[in-house]
Design an enzyme around this catalytic site. Sequence first.
Site, PDB file in Angstrom:
ATOM      1  N   SER A 121       0.800  -1.216   0.000  1.00 56.95           N
ATOM      2  CA  SER A 121       0.000   0.000   0.000  1.00 56.95           C
ATOM      3  C   SER A 121       0.843   1.282   0.000  1.00 56.95           C
ATOM      4  O   SER A 121       1.602   1.528  -0.920  1.00 56.95           O
ATOM      5  CB  SER A 121      -0.950  -0.044   1.191  1.00 56.95           C
ATOM      6  OG  SER A 121      -1.820   1.036   1.180  1.00 56.95           O
TER       7      SER A 121
ATOM      8  N   ALA B  83     -11.112   8.236   7.678  1.00 56.33           N
ATOM      9  CA  ALA B  83     -10.656   9.595   7.362  1.00 56.33           C
ATOM     10  C   ALA B  83      -9.508   9.551   6.353  1.00 56.33           C
ATOM     11  O   ALA B  83      -9.348  10.450   5.528  1.00 56.33           O
ATOM     12  CB  ALA B  83     -10.211  10.294   8.643  1.00 56.33           C
ATOM     13  N   ASN B  84      -8.734   8.457   6.371  1.00 54.87           N
ATOM     14  CA  ASN B  84      -7.586   8.354   5.468  1.00 54.87           C
ATOM     15  C   ASN B  84      -7.970   8.056   4.014  1.00 54.87           C
ATOM     16  O   ASN B  84      -7.105   7.899   3.170  1.00 54.87           O
ATOM     17  CB  ASN B  84      -6.576   7.326   5.989  1.00 54.87           C
ATOM     18  CG  ASN B  84      -7.160   5.919   6.080  1.00 54.87           C
ATOM     19  OD1 ASN B  84      -8.110   5.570   5.374  1.00 54.87           O
ATOM     20  ND2 ASN B  84      -6.591   5.099   6.955  1.00 54.87           N
TER      21      ASN B  84
ATOM     22  N   ARG C  54      -4.888   3.932  20.913  1.00 54.15           N
ATOM     23  CA  ARG C  54      -5.100   2.549  20.458  1.00 54.15           C
ATOM     24  C   ARG C  54      -3.773   1.974  19.967  1.00 54.15           C
ATOM     25  O   ARG C  54      -2.921   2.720  19.460  1.00 54.15           O
ATOM     26  CB  ARG C  54      -6.133   2.493  19.329  1.00 54.15           C
ATOM     27  CG  ARG C  54      -5.809   3.402  18.156  1.00 54.15           C
ATOM     28  CD  ARG C  54      -6.766   3.219  16.993  1.00 54.15           C
ATOM     29  NE  ARG C  54      -6.476   2.016  16.225  1.00 54.15           N
ATOM     30  CZ  ARG C  54      -5.592   1.956  15.221  1.00 54.15           C
ATOM     31  NH1 ARG C  54      -4.878   3.008  14.862  1.00 54.15           N
ATOM     32  NH2 ARG C  54      -5.401   0.829  14.586  1.00 54.15           N
TER      33      ARG C  54
HETATM   34  C1  16G Z   1      -4.318  -0.518   7.267  1.00 56.66           C
HETATM   35  C2  16G Z   1      -5.790  -0.587   6.950  1.00 56.66           C
HETATM   36  C3  16G Z   1      -6.409   0.776   7.037  1.00 56.66           C
HETATM   37  C4  16G Z   1      -6.163   1.366   8.416  1.00 56.66           C
HETATM   38  C5  16G Z   1      -4.691   1.340   8.751  1.00 56.66           C
HETATM   39  C6  16G Z   1      -4.493   1.695  10.198  1.00 56.66           C
HETATM   40  C7  16G Z   1      -6.933  -2.018   5.354  1.00 56.66           C
HETATM   41  C8  16G Z   1      -7.017  -2.474   3.931  1.00 56.66           C
HETATM   42  N1  16G Z   1      -6.000  -1.094   5.597  1.00 56.66           N
HETATM   43  O1  16G Z   1      -3.636   0.238   6.322  1.00 56.66           O
HETATM   44  O2  16G Z   1      -7.773   0.645   6.800  1.00 56.66           O
HETATM   45  O3  16G Z   1      -6.616   2.684   8.486  1.00 56.66           O
HETATM   46  O4  16G Z   1      -4.184   0.035   8.557  1.00 56.66           O
HETATM   47  O5  16G Z   1      -3.181   1.535  10.560  1.00 56.66           O
HETATM   48  O6  16G Z   1      -7.645  -2.478   6.215  1.00 56.66           O
HETATM   49  P1  16G Z   1      -2.739   1.536  12.079  1.00 56.66           P
HETATM   50  O7  16G Z   1      -3.455   0.398  12.759  1.00 56.66           O
HETATM   51  O8  16G Z   1      -1.272   1.383  12.038  1.00 56.66           O
HETATM   52  O9  16G Z   1      -3.150   2.860  12.630  1.00 56.66           O
HETATM   53 MG    MG Z   2      -3.784   1.045   0.251  1.00 54.84          MG
END
Ligand code: 16G
Ligand code: MG
Length: 559
Positions: A68, A385-386, A515
Amino acid sequence: MTHEKQHPILLDYVRQYPLPHGVRFTYGTAGFRSEGSILASTVFRAGILAALRSLKTGSTVGLMLTASHNPISDNGVKIADPDGGMMIQQWEPFADALVNAPDPEHLLQLVIQFVKEENIPFGGGQSANILLGRDTRPSGDALLEAAKQGINSVVGAFAIDMGILTTPQLHWMVRNINKGTRSSESDYMEQLAKSFRCLVDLAPDNTMESKLVVDGANGVGGEKLQQLKKILSGLDICVRNTGKEGEGLLNEGCGADYVQKEKAIPSSFGLDDVGMKCASLDGDGDRLVYFIPSASSNNVDLVDGDKILTLFALFIKEQLDFLCNEQGFDNKEAVSLGVVQTAYANGASTAYLKKLGLEVVLAPTGVKYLHKEAATFDVGIYFEANGHGTILFSEKFLSHLQARSDELSSTASGSESHKSGLRLLEVSRLINQAVGDALSGLLLVEAVLQYKGWSIKAWNELYQDLPSRQLKAKVADRNAVVTANAETKVVKPPGLQELIDEETAKYPCGRCFVRPSGTEDVVRVYAEASTQEAADSLAQSAVQLVDRFLGFAGSHQKA
Ligand code: 16G
Ligand code: MG
């Protein structure tokens, strides 16, 4: 009979992909992710996992190689279930055990036990089909081979290489193949272009800014948008950062994650773009944000996933109102429209959506959680939001809608209610029903802006975001933080939430949560308040509380 004899091919292949030393992989919010150079054994084993999933479901599944928005040297792998959604969560512990099995014998044991527990038809003549996709990362080629080998190591499993794709394209293909509908890449492109055209034709004749400048993150999304552009009419799109030689590196100083987090203009954008309608995709084309480069310095006015959600919600609600207010739509009461956000959604967006009379549901971070909630409505709209999100239509609602539109085409053809029915049907064909998709999302945004006759500025002014701040705290063990209520409350360690609440109460419009990240070894902190200084200070205080409870393990950084 020995295990080796039961599964002769499997073991032979496994030995070719030794586990790297001292690393543990976990199927996080978005599959396994790591430095591309150490992922071969993980991807090989994910190939086995995908084959087992296909055998179990008797349907085609997908395997996507991508990391990603991560840097170009990273890569990752995730599995798409037969409905095009994320792999069922109950299989995640097995996925973790499988990729971390210390040696081939252990791995074989695990597979045998799991096959038995899950009653997977293995070795009995059944076949498994796995569609493979990958983004543009250089490590993708070698990892593709590892995935193929993993799949081939399972008797009766076949890998079908779909080439370089966006993540949502692969999910779309898996879903369509299993539904028995057209599923090639050109079908995808044609479907998007056709539904977009229909929506524009159904819109009032508005004049509007049609020029759109898109940042493709130097990844697959930019490349596919260029391709789509060739068959699109009614849109003036200029794609930058397409990933062509000399244009820059994947996700480096560009892409939806960069623009959203840094609120900065991406590389290859400059003074000429000030005030323009711009959009940014992420590295695998499943996130979308809009922005307006501002005259001062390097900043942008961000039009994030919450604003996209709001725009879609306004449009869908309006169409449903037209349709339902018309006499004869017997299902009026039954149409449930809901929106799903995470705790990261700006408080101003949630307040706005509630004021519209919409049901707003909160889900934990990660597409799999939002998607599940959205699927409980006739029409469920979800966005982080992202910029990751989509609109889901239930089969039941779609068949009602089709029947109603057919009826109206003979009794009230050309009426606003007839057009609303047709618009909703086209939205369901345009917007990816499997997973959030930046390309189809972008076309829907453009169609709705055209329908409304709105500039990006008018759209952005629907409400004003509350100032917010995201920070991350490095701690000894992020999993010591356990949350509840869609990550809005800490339940462990005890006492931490009470102190966060006390701190938050000091700030007007204050809101704060912490979190554990699902993708990085940190605890994330989010704070919102009536001024930027207050949001910054609340976030700082929360980081200190996290440190106090969990032990500081490094420097604090911006999210
Ligand atoms: C991943 C998730 C995204 C989420 C992010 C949070 C998918 C396809 N992608 O990129 O939705 O916003 O993780 O990351 O589910 P974090 O847990 O490190 O904050
Ligand atoms: Mg992506």
